[in-house]
Write a protein that holds these residues in place. Structure first.
Motif, PDB file in Angstrom:
ATOM      1  N   ALA A   1      -0.992   1.833  11.170  1.00  0.00           N
ATOM      2  CA  ALA A   1      -1.826   0.911  11.948  1.00  0.00           C
ATOM      3  C   ALA A   1      -3.069   1.607  12.486  1.00  0.00           C
ATOM      4  N   ARG A   2      -2.892   2.783  13.088  1.00  0.00           N
ATOM      5  CA  ARG A   2      -4.012   3.443  13.750  1.00  0.00           C
ATOM      6  C   ARG A   2      -5.050   3.972  12.757  1.00  0.00           C
ATOM      7  N   SER A   3      -4.639   4.210  11.523  1.00  0.00           N
ATOM      8  CA  SER A   3      -5.569   4.724  10.513  1.00  0.00           C
ATOM      9  C   SER A   3      -6.480   3.641   9.940  1.00  0.00           C
ATOM     10  N   GLY A   4      -6.144   2.382  10.201  1.00  0.00           N
ATOM     11  CA  GLY A   4      -6.891   1.282   9.599  1.00  0.00           C
ATOM     12  C   GLY A   4      -6.251   0.734   8.343  1.00  0.00           C
ATOM     13  N   ALA A   5      -5.187   1.401   7.867  1.00  0.00           N
ATOM     14  CA  ALA A   5      -4.534   0.948   6.640  1.00  0.00           C
ATOM     15  C   ALA A   5      -3.849  -0.403   6.826  1.00  0.00           C
ATOM     16  N   LEU A   6      -3.364  -0.670   8.037  1.00  0.00           N
ATOM     17  CA  LEU A   6      -2.696  -1.951   8.282  1.00  0.00           C
ATOM     18  C   LEU A   6      -3.681  -3.103   8.117  1.00  0.00           C
ATOM     19  N   ALA A   7      -4.857  -2.990   8.698  1.00  0.00           N
ATOM     20  CA  ALA A   7      -5.858  -4.054   8.573  1.00  0.00           C
ATOM     21  C   ALA A   7      -6.233  -4.278   7.114  1.00  0.00           C
ATOM     22  N   ALA A   8      -6.390  -3.184   6.362  1.00  0.00           N
ATOM     23  CA  ALA A   8      -6.726  -3.303   4.944  1.00  0.00           C
ATOM     24  C   ALA A   8      -5.580  -3.946   4.169  1.00  0.00           C
ATOM     25  N   SER A   9      -4.341  -3.578   4.531  1.00  0.00           N
ATOM     26  CA  SER A   9      -3.168  -4.149   3.869  1.00  0.00           C
ATOM     27  C   SER A   9      -3.080  -5.645   4.116  1.00  0.00           C
ATOM     28  N   ILE A  10      -3.322  -6.052   5.355  1.00  0.00           N
ATOM     29  CA  ILE A  10      -3.272  -7.475   5.687  1.00  0.00           C
ATOM     30  C   ILE A  10      -4.316  -8.244   4.890  1.00  0.00           C
ATOM     31  N   ALA A  11      -5.511  -7.699   4.789  1.00  0.00           N
ATOM     32  CA  ALA A  11      -6.575  -8.369   4.036  1.00  0.00           C
ATOM     33  C   ALA A  11      -6.180  -8.528   2.568  1.00  0.00           C
ATOM     34  N   LYS A  12      -5.562  -7.508   1.998  1.00  0.00           N
ATOM     35  CA  LYS A  12      -5.142  -7.569   0.596  1.00  0.00           C
ATOM     36  C   LYS A  12      -4.047  -8.601   0.398  1.00  0.00           C
ATOM     37  N   VAL A  13      -3.085  -8.616   1.311  1.00  0.00           N
ATOM     38  CA  VAL A  13      -1.994  -9.584   1.233  1.00  0.00           C
ATOM     39  C   VAL A  13      -2.532 -11.005   1.378  1.00  0.00           C
ATOM     40  N   GLN A  14      -3.448 -11.219   2.315  1.00  0.00           N
ATOM     41  CA  GLN A  14      -4.031 -12.551   2.521  1.00  0.00           C
ATOM     42  C   GLN A  14      -4.697 -13.063   1.243  1.00  0.00           C
ATOM     43  N   THR A  15      -5.476 -12.207   0.601  1.00  0.00           N
ATOM     44  CA  THR A  15      -6.179 -12.614  -0.620  1.00  0.00           C
ATOM     45  C   THR A  15      -5.195 -12.977  -1.726  1.00  0.00           C
ATOM     46  N   ALA A  16      -4.204 -12.122  -1.919  1.00  0.00           N
ATOM     47  CA  ALA A  16      -3.229 -12.356  -2.983  1.00  0.00           C
ATOM     48  C   ALA A  16      -2.418 -13.626  -2.731  1.00  0.00           C
ATOM     49  N   LEU A  17      -1.973 -13.833  -1.485  1.00  0.00           N
ATOM     50  CA  LEU A  17      -1.116 -14.977  -1.199  1.00  0.00           C
ATOM     51  C   LEU A  17      -1.907 -16.288  -1.208  1.00  0.00           C
TER      52      LEU A  17
ATOM     53  N   ASP B   1       0.841  -1.201   0.000  1.00  0.00           N
ATOM     54  CA  ASP B   1       0.000   0.000   0.000  1.00  0.00           C
ATOM     55  C   ASP B   1       0.879   1.254   0.000  1.00  0.00           C
ATOM     56  N   ILE B   2       1.352   1.625  -1.175  1.00  0.00           N
ATOM     57  CA  ILE B   2       2.249   2.779  -1.295  1.00  0.00           C
ATOM     58  C   ILE B   2       1.552   4.062  -0.863  1.00  0.00           C
ATOM     59  N   ASP B   3       0.342   4.264  -1.338  1.00  0.00           N
ATOM     60  CA  ASP B   3      -0.372   5.496  -0.988  1.00  0.00           C
ATOM     61  C   ASP B   3      -0.637   5.572   0.518  1.00  0.00           C
ATOM     62  N   GLY B   4      -0.992   4.422   1.106  1.00  0.00           N
ATOM     63  CA  GLY B   4      -1.224   4.408   2.545  1.00  0.00           C
ATOM     64  C   GLY B   4       0.030   4.729   3.331  1.00  0.00           C
ATOM     65  N   LEU B   5       1.170   4.245   2.862  1.00  0.00           N
ATOM     66  CA  LEU B   5       2.437   4.530   3.530  1.00  0.00           C
ATOM     67  C   LEU B   5       2.816   6.006   3.390  1.00  0.00           C
ATOM     68  N   LYS B   6       2.551   6.576   2.226  1.00  0.00           N
ATOM     69  CA  LYS B   6       2.810   8.010   2.045  1.00  0.00           C
ATOM     70  C   LYS B   6       1.977   8.833   3.029  1.00  0.00           C
ATOM     71  N   ALA B   7       0.706   8.476   3.133  1.00  0.00           N
ATOM     72  CA  ALA B   7      -0.181   9.208   4.037  1.00  0.00           C
ATOM     73  C   ALA B   7       0.261   9.027   5.486  1.00  0.00           C
ATOM     74  N   ALA B   8       0.701   7.811   5.840  1.00  0.00           N
ATOM     75  CA  ALA B   8       1.139   7.541   7.211  1.00  0.00           C
ATOM     76  C   ALA B   8       2.404   8.320   7.549  1.00  0.00           C
ATOM     77  N   ALA B   9       3.339   8.399   6.611  1.00  0.00           N
ATOM     78  CA  ALA B   9       4.566   9.165   6.850  1.00  0.00           C
ATOM     79  C   ALA B   9       4.254  10.649   7.016  1.00  0.00           C
ATOM     80  N   SER B  10       3.348  11.157   6.189  1.00  0.00           N
ATOM     81  CA  SER B  10       2.947  12.554   6.301  1.00  0.00           C
ATOM     82  C   SER B  10       2.276  12.825   7.640  1.00  0.00           C
ATOM     83  N   ALA B  11       1.414  11.902   8.064  1.00  0.00           N
ATOM     84  CA  ALA B  11       0.734  12.055   9.355  1.00  0.00           C
ATOM     85  C   ALA B  11       1.735  12.019  10.505  1.00  0.00           C
ATOM     86  N   ALA B  12       2.780  11.195  10.372  1.00  0.00           N
ATOM     87  CA  ALA B  12       3.802  11.123  11.421  1.00  0.00           C
ATOM     88  C   ALA B  12       4.503  12.468  11.583  1.00  0.00           C
TER      89      ALA B  12
END
Length: 388
Positions: free
Chosen positions: A248-264, A18-29
């Motif tokens: 993690a706190r934004s919910g992006a981690l949970a969404a990322s895990i779900a995406k990874v689970q489906t793909a793998l 999740d590149i966009d999610g990571l960009k947003a998380a870094a900006s929020a940090a």
């Protein structure tokens, strides 16, 4: 090779990061905590992330240290608990970096076979009954690297009983916990015994580039390791840890895990189907999660010859012998995490062709005298040669 298909690296392919999610998380940090993000921080890690991890595992925050990847957590733990000739149980096979770290500290490694439901408790009991009691047992309980298997609930219970009876520490090395794509999850051993030492990582659920891992242990041990961390690097990477926290706190981690689970899930099933189709004599256990599948190719396949042959065919693999102290010469670890589903069958076809290549004796590349010697010796074996 531009068309290379790599089953070698345990990392997610870029399309499921999740590149966009990571960009947003870094900006929020940066926006929410610029002073701590840009400062040295503390050796125990970024405080909000440390608290988030403690809450996730329902432990006191004083038992948590956040490190530069879980491998650094491993290194600190081994420095604290392993001295020359310390008996350390390791799974057979196990992660090659674990073997390297323990051998560098001159531990006495005691390999215990891994079965379809994890570590062989029967073999461990026999080793202990024979007088070799470990001080530490390193266990990868979920979707083990490299075997892909999961330690069953009954085996977890018995392993905990053995650790209490004989006074050894269980090191639950668990980076794949959240990468389950079928079946019901099992409680961690940490949740059943506060003396278990536990490590995990965000490399598999966020991305390897963040290099954020953590260790949970009894408070006294964490204090010792914190001193080591302070003396090693003053503080870990605050920006990376703050980014993971915001992710993690934004919910992006949970969404990322779900995406990874489906793909793998799709990739693991595709790999299993392709192996059945193109390598019908191979044996393997299809994992319920994680990144890896361990395949036994049969005694007529030597992976030391196969690996370079596969490279020539445009497919990368990792030899099974890299994950054991001895043996493994007929096995491979295949990482399906980084290969798109529509490329897996092609990769296995190339691997099958490489196996055929590796079985051929290439006399063309030998000097003429060596070719003749091989012919003469081969004839002699059949009782036909008259020359030595």
């Amino acid at each position: 090779m531009a068309d290379l298909i790599s089953f070698s690296r345990g990392a997610p392919s870029l399309d499921i990061v999740d590149i966009d999610g990571l960009k947003a998380a870094a900006s929020a940090a940066f926006d929410t905590d610029p002073a701590r993000v840009t400062g040295y921080g503390t050796a125990v890690g970024y405080p909000p992330l440390r608290e988030w991890i403690a809450a996730k595992h329902d432990v006191n925050v004083d038992r948590v240290i956040v490190t530069n990847g879980s491998l650094q957590a491993d290194a600190f733990l081994f420095d604290a608990l392993v001295t020359p000739d310390t008996n350390v149980v390791v799974e057979r096979p196990t992660y090659d970096r674990t073997l390297l770290g323990l051998r560098n500290r001159r531990g006495n490694l005691v390999p215990i076979p891994v079965e379809d439901d994890g570590l062989s408790i029967k073999d461990l009991e026999q080793v202990i009954d024979g007088g070799t009691v470990p001080a530490l047992a390193h266990i990868i309980p979920n979707f083990q690297n490299p075997a892909g298997v999961t330690l069953s609930a009954s085996k977890r219970t018995r392993l905990l009983e053995l650790s209490r009876e004989h006074g050894f520490t269980i090191f639950e090395d668990d980076p794949y916990l959240d990468i389950r794509f079928r079946g019901e999850g099992l409680p961690t051993m940490l949740s059943q015994d506060e003396n278990v030492v536990y490590a995990s990582s965000f490399s598999k659920t966020v991305c390897p580039g963040v290099r954020v891992g953590y260790l949970i242990a009894p408070t006294d041990l964490i204090k010792r390791i914190t001193t080591m961390a302070t003396n090693t690097y003053i503080a870990p990477n605050m920006l990376a840890q703050a980014t993971v926290y915001q992710f993690a706190r934004s919910g992006a981690l949970a969404a990322s895990i779900a995406k990874v689970q489906t793909a793998l899930n799709e990739r693991a099933d595709t790999l299993a189907t392709s192996l059945h189709r193109h390598l019908p004599n191979s044996t393997f256990t299809v994992p319920d999660g994680g990144y890896f599948l361990w395949v036994d190719l049969g005694e007529d396949v030597d992976v030391a010859r196969l690996a370079p042959a596969a490279e020539k065919r445009g497919v990368q693999v990792v030899k099974g012998s890299d994950f054991v102290l001895e043996g493994g010469q007929h096995s491979l670890r295949l990482a399906f995490s980084a290969v798109a589903a529509d490329r897996i069958d092609e990769g296995v076809q190339r691997l099958a062709a490489a196996i055929d290549d590796s079985k051929r004796i290439d006399t063309i590349s030998l000097p003429v005298s060596d070719q003749m010697r091989r012919i003469v010796i081969g004839s002699a074996a059949e009782g036909e040669a008259t020359l030595a």
